[in-house]
Design a protein around this motif. Structure first.
Motif, PDB file in Angstrom:
ATOM      1  N   LYS A  94     -80.493  26.997  47.888  1.00  0.00           N
ATOM      2  CA  LYS A  94     -81.031  27.617  46.130  1.00  0.00           C
ATOM      3  C   LYS A  94     -80.069  28.877  46.684  1.00  0.00           C
ATOM      4  O   LYS A  94     -80.748  29.852  46.010  1.00  0.00           O
ATOM      5  CB  LYS A  94     -82.619  27.651  46.661  1.00  0.00           C
ATOM      6  N   ILE A  95     -79.215  28.726  46.914  1.00  0.00           N
ATOM      7  CA  ILE A  95     -78.225  30.157  46.823  1.00  0.00           C
ATOM      8  C   ILE A  95     -77.023  30.380  47.085  1.00  0.00           C
ATOM      9  O   ILE A  95     -76.680  30.191  45.288  1.00  0.00           O
ATOM     10  CB  ILE A  95     -78.413  31.430  48.501  1.00  0.00           C
ATOM     11  N   TYR A  96     -76.617  29.275  47.696  1.00  0.00           N
ATOM     12  CA  TYR A  96     -74.660  28.942  46.610  1.00  0.00           C
ATOM     13  C   TYR A  96     -75.104  28.296  45.977  1.00  0.00           C
ATOM     14  O   TYR A  96     -74.011  28.052  45.328  1.00  0.00           O
ATOM     15  CB  TYR A  96     -73.935  28.790  48.723  1.00  0.00           C
ATOM     16  N   VAL A 128     -72.506  28.054  42.553  1.00  0.00           N
ATOM     17  CA  VAL A 128     -71.431  28.051  42.372  1.00  0.00           C
ATOM     18  C   VAL A 128     -71.280  25.871  42.174  1.00  0.00           C
ATOM     19  O   VAL A 128     -70.348  25.949  42.041  1.00  0.00           O
ATOM     20  CB  VAL A 128     -70.222  27.998  43.247  1.00  0.00           C
ATOM     21  N   CYS A 129     -72.022  25.588  42.249  1.00  0.00           N
ATOM     22  CA  CYS A 129     -71.891  24.119  43.023  1.00  0.00           C
ATOM     23  C   CYS A 129     -71.949  23.118  41.283  1.00  0.00           C
ATOM     24  O   CYS A 129     -72.949  23.704  41.135  1.00  0.00           O
ATOM     25  CB  CYS A 129     -72.193  23.131  43.651  1.00  0.00           C
ATOM     26  N   LYS A 183     -73.518  14.644  38.293  1.00  0.00           N
ATOM     27  CA  LYS A 183     -74.103  15.733  37.136  1.00  0.00           C
ATOM     28  C   LYS A 183     -74.777  16.054  38.703  1.00  0.00           C
ATOM     29  O   LYS A 183     -76.066  15.208  38.107  1.00  0.00           O
ATOM     30  CB  LYS A 183     -74.109  16.210  36.217  1.00  0.00           C
ATOM     31  N   GLU A 184     -75.093  17.855  38.942  1.00  0.00           N
ATOM     32  CA  GLU A 184     -76.779  18.276  39.009  1.00  0.00           C
ATOM     33  C   GLU A 184     -76.670  19.579  37.869  1.00  0.00           C
ATOM     34  O   GLU A 184     -76.747  19.789  37.100  1.00  0.00           O
ATOM     35  CB  GLU A 184     -76.559  18.487  40.327  1.00  0.00           C
ATOM     36  N   THR A 185     -78.235  20.186  37.884  1.00  0.00           N
ATOM     37  CA  THR A 185     -78.404  21.397  37.141  1.00  0.00           C
ATOM     38  C   THR A 185     -77.326  22.773  37.536  1.00  0.00           C
ATOM     39  O   THR A 185     -76.460  22.918  38.425  1.00  0.00           O
ATOM     40  CB  THR A 185     -79.656  21.780  38.046  1.00  0.00           C
ATOM     41  N   PRO A 186     -76.828  22.280  36.276  1.00  0.00           N
ATOM     42  CA  PRO A 186     -75.621  23.653  36.052  1.00  0.00           C
ATOM     43  C   PRO A 186     -76.029  24.721  37.443  1.00  0.00           C
ATOM     44  O   PRO A 186     -76.721  24.581  37.093  1.00  0.00           O
ATOM     45  CB  PRO A 186     -75.524  24.341  34.640  1.00  0.00           C
ATOM     46  N   CYS A 187     -75.125  25.507  37.216  1.00  0.00           N
ATOM     47  CA  CYS A 187     -74.923  26.420  38.853  1.00  0.00           C
ATOM     48  C   CYS A 187     -74.542  27.630  37.347  1.00  0.00           C
ATOM     49  O   CYS A 187     -74.458  27.985  36.266  1.00  0.00           O
ATOM     50  CB  CYS A 187     -73.553  26.512  39.246  1.00  0.00           C
ATOM     51  N   PHE A 188     -75.065  29.240  38.020  1.00  0.00           N
ATOM     52  CA  PHE A 188     -74.497  30.163  37.308  1.00  0.00           C
ATOM     53  C   PHE A 188     -73.431  30.386  36.912  1.00  0.00           C
ATOM     54  O   PHE A 188     -73.107  30.887  35.384  1.00  0.00           O
ATOM     55  CB  PHE A 188     -75.555  31.355  38.098  1.00  0.00           C
ATOM     56  N   PHE A 189     -72.268  29.840  37.061  1.00  0.00           N
ATOM     57  CA  PHE A 189     -71.239  29.939  36.849  1.00  0.00           C
ATOM     58  C   PHE A 189     -70.502  28.977  36.625  1.00  0.00           C
ATOM     59  O   PHE A 189     -69.831  28.310  36.345  1.00  0.00           O
ATOM     60  CB  PHE A 189     -70.137  30.216  38.093  1.00  0.00           C
ATOM     61  N   ASP A 190     -71.515  28.681  35.210  1.00  0.00           N
ATOM     62  CA  ASP A 190     -71.160  27.634  34.388  1.00  0.00           C
ATOM     63  C   ASP A 190     -70.832  28.317  32.909  1.00  0.00           C
ATOM     64  O   ASP A 190     -71.792  29.154  32.183  1.00  0.00           O
ATOM     65  CB  ASP A 190     -72.957  27.090  34.132  1.00  0.00           C
ATOM     66  N   GLY A 221     -76.852  28.307  33.013  1.00  0.00           N
ATOM     67  CA  GLY A 221     -77.634  28.639  35.024  1.00  0.00           C
ATOM     68  C   GLY A 221     -78.649  29.326  34.895  1.00  0.00           C
ATOM     69  O   GLY A 221     -79.101  29.575  33.841  1.00  0.00           O
ATOM     70  N   GLN A 222     -78.733  29.436  36.262  1.00  0.00           N
ATOM     71  CA  GLN A 222     -80.276  30.039  36.274  1.00  0.00           C
ATOM     72  C   GLN A 222     -79.425  31.304  37.888  1.00  0.00           C
ATOM     73  O   GLN A 222     -79.319  30.746  38.278  1.00  0.00           O
ATOM     74  CB  GLN A 222     -81.581  29.382  36.550  1.00  0.00           C
ATOM     75  N   VAL A 223     -80.881  32.022  37.829  1.00  0.00           N
ATOM     76  CA  VAL A 223     -80.032  33.404  38.814  1.00  0.00           C
ATOM     77  C   VAL A 223     -81.279  33.328  39.593  1.00  0.00           C
ATOM     78  O   VAL A 223     -81.312  34.007  40.551  1.00  0.00           O
ATOM     79  CB  VAL A 223     -80.024  34.490  37.635  1.00  0.00           C
ATOM     80  N   LYS A 224     -82.468  32.807  38.712  1.00  0.00           N
ATOM     81  CA  LYS A 224     -83.902  33.070  40.141  1.00  0.00           C
ATOM     82  C   LYS A 224     -83.732  32.524  41.204  1.00  0.00           C
ATOM     83  O   LYS A 224     -84.734  33.827  42.426  1.00  0.00           O
ATOM     84  CB  LYS A 224     -84.975  32.712  39.365  1.00  0.00           C
ATOM     85  N   ALA A 225     -83.479  31.449  41.759  1.00  0.00           N
ATOM     86  CA  ALA A 225     -83.364  31.088  42.636  1.00  0.00           C
ATOM     87  C   ALA A 225     -82.435  31.481  43.576  1.00  0.00           C
ATOM     88  O   ALA A 225     -82.890  31.996  44.812  1.00  0.00           O
ATOM     89  CB  ALA A 225     -83.435  29.629  42.864  1.00  0.00           C
TER      90      ALA A 225
END
Length: 559
Positions: free
Chosen positions: A294-296, A300-301, A309-316, A321-325
């Motif tokens: 829930k951090i790294y 970035v993944c 494919k999984e849930t988009p990351c912040f660096f999308d 992406g989301q940043v809350k987690a």
């Protein structure tokens, strides 16, 4: 066979209750992680080696790094890229000799660079002489109890056990691949119905712990500065989701280590800082599992371990992406461990995809991502090639056990030094290289980026220099999330120390973005970033920060 019981209460009693000592030099640490087979080949056999690394020490120095972490260089069968060791006391001939390692360490020290080795504490190769002797029928040999064996070939107690055809009447526990039998550190709670399970203080586990100390001493006495400990959470076995037994082991080892080598460091591959740092490590790697999920991973993944494919990351780039987690979970780990050591996020590693992957591939995108990794409060860890934006090669061939649930060869391809054959990595024929060079004619190289003032390489050098010159941006500066966790773009966090305050803001999305938050100061000056375009204003107790697409900025609060 005698068995002992390690109780939960006894283990917890041994855990440190106050801040542990961290060597002063580590507070200014910048780690550079090298996969030795892929960094620089000095003898033309197509595989990187110690002499190649030694020849590039001035380059590491030029980055601003002061510590090198080498993936395993000990003798190995290389069925898992060196993580299947056959002799912990010898450098593998593919890399060189013990004397060459000592010379590398000496020359690194002359340049102000420390050297850490990779310690595979949990297992060996099944070709290791210890395991071969342990496989014999005689149960009283020196290494008979160095590994975990069931008491019958008819018994496979868990999926971790491998069916054996050895003379010994039993099957062995593995630690990762079948060719990596688990060393015997005992069970937290030995099962009376399973007499082969040994307790923490039984002779076998005690002997293995002493062997671990001997290995550490052997290399520390030759000048090495510390170790990164592979799968550090996996040692003591049994039903122990909180790793109580393994925490006790590392805490006891840290006490011994600190007394004997007060300037040495221990880095764990654990990804649970609240456990690992309290157990005694100086640094824990927040990676793609454990607390890092829930951090790294949310930062970035872009795919899961199966490549889907999984849930988009912040660096999308699309800004999905989301940043809350990240904000909430990183804050939890940081606040719980900041007095114990460092919860560090490497840019990637020999096991984790590079930042340059799929549609995250432009210099601006990579600079924006690297800004995060080099301005967090933990010790930064830069994987070789990330500083020039090397590409993750999805179709790299499987090599030496690199395929698990993902192809780890993709992030292990040779370093790209210049435009000479094989990108300057080796003089060998291309067919003999450890892994193929990135075939793209536009592949980045050190030589080209050193000449380009706007390159990723020069951006990284400048950012590391700024961090070194600015205590608030280093390990001692406080970290605090500033922007609204419900609005991902831009992400803004504060770094503060001794009355100085900096804001770090990141907008990796393709759209302009604005953050509004309680005022952090009346005025701010941009001191570093990807370019002009960030606008900070503050009025009536509210700050506003407007950012261009795909950008990063570091602001110094001036009023």
């Amino acid at each position: 066979m005698k068995r002992t019981l390690l109780t939960l209460a006894a283990a917890l009693f041994l855990l440190p209750a106050s801040a542990q000592q961290v060597p002063e030099w580590l507070k200014e640490g910048i780690l550079y992680h090298i996969y030795p087979s892929s960094f620089k080949d000095s003898d033309g056999d197509g595989i990187g080696d110690l002499e190649g690394i030694r020849s590039k020490l001035p380059y590491v120095k030029s980055l601003g790094a002061n510590t090198i972490w080498l993936s395993p260089v000990f003798r190995s069968e290389f069925e898992d890229g060196g993580y299947d060791i056959t002799d912990f006391y010898r450098i593998d001939p593919r890399f060189g000799t013990n004397s060459q390692l000592v010379q590398l360490v000496r020359e690194a020290h002359d340049l102000g660079i420390r050297v850490c080795l990779d310690l595979v504490a949990g297992h060996t190769s099944d070709k290791h002489p210890w395991f071969r002797q342990s496989s014999e029928a005689d149960p009283e040999l020196q290494y008979s109890d160095y590994y975990i064996w069931s008491d019958s070939k008819d018994s496979l107690p868990t999926k971790k056990f491998v069916r054996s055809d050895a003379a010994r009447d039993g099957n062995y526990m593995k630690n990762f691949f079948d060719i990596q039998p688990a060393l015997n550190y005992g069970y937290l709670h030995p099962d009376p119905a399973q007499p082969w399970q040994q307790g923490y203080d039984d002779p076998g586990p005690t002997a293995v712990r002493n062997e671990l100390k001997n290995i550490i001493s052997f290399w520390m006495d030759k000048g090495v500065d510390g170790f990164r400990c592979d799968m550090a959470q996996s040692l003591v076995k049994g039903d122990d989701k909180q790793h109580t037994g393994t925490m006790r082991l590392w805490h006891e080892l840290r006490s011994w280590f600190e007394a004997k080598y007060p300037e040495g460091i221990l880095i764990s591959e654990w990804s649970q800082p609240r456990q690992s740092l309290r157990a005694g490590f100086h640094i824990d790697l927040l990676i793609h599992n454990g607390a890092g999920t829930k951090i790294y991973r949310t930062l970035v993944c872009q795919t899961d371990d199966r490549g889907t494919k999984e849930t988009p990351c912040f660096f999308d780039y699309e800004g999905r992406g989301q940043v809350k987690a990240f904000a909430e979970n990183y804050r939890t780990e940081y606040e719980a461990t900041r007095e114990l050591g460092y919860a560090a996020m490497p840019t990637c590693s020999h096991d984790i995809w590079r930042l340059n992957r799929f549609d995250r591939n432009t210099p601006e995108q990579l600079k924006t991502a690297l800004t995060l990794f080099l301005t967090l409060p933990a010790v930064p860890i830069l994987y070789y090639g990330e500083e020039i934006g090397m590409r993750n090669l999805e179709d790299a061939p499987v090599k030496e056990g690199s395929y698990t649930s993902r192809n780890r060869s993709s992030c292990r391809t040779p370093m790209q030094w210049d435009d000479s054959p094989n990108a300057g990595f080796s003089t060998a024929d291309a067919s003999r290289l450890y892994l193929p060079i990135d075939p793209s004619p536009a592949r980045p190289t050190v030589a080209a980026e050193e000449r380009d003032p706007q390159s990723i390489l020069n951006y990284v050098k400048g950012l590391i220099a700024l961090r070194r010159q600015t205590p608030a941006l280093g390990t001692q500066g406080a970290w605090r999330f500033v922007s609204d966790v419900e609005q991902p773009y831009p992400m803004v966090y504060a770094r503060e120390l001794d009355g100085q305050k900096y804001l770090v803001a990141l907008n990796p999305s393709k759209r302009s973005a604005t953050a509004r938050f309680a005022s952090e100061g009346a005025a701010a000056e941009a001191v570093y970033g990807t370019g002009d375009g960030a606008k900070y204003t503050s009025k009536n107790g509210l700050s506003t920060l407007k950012m261009k697409p795909v950008s990063a900025v570091i602001l110094k609060i001036t009023e």
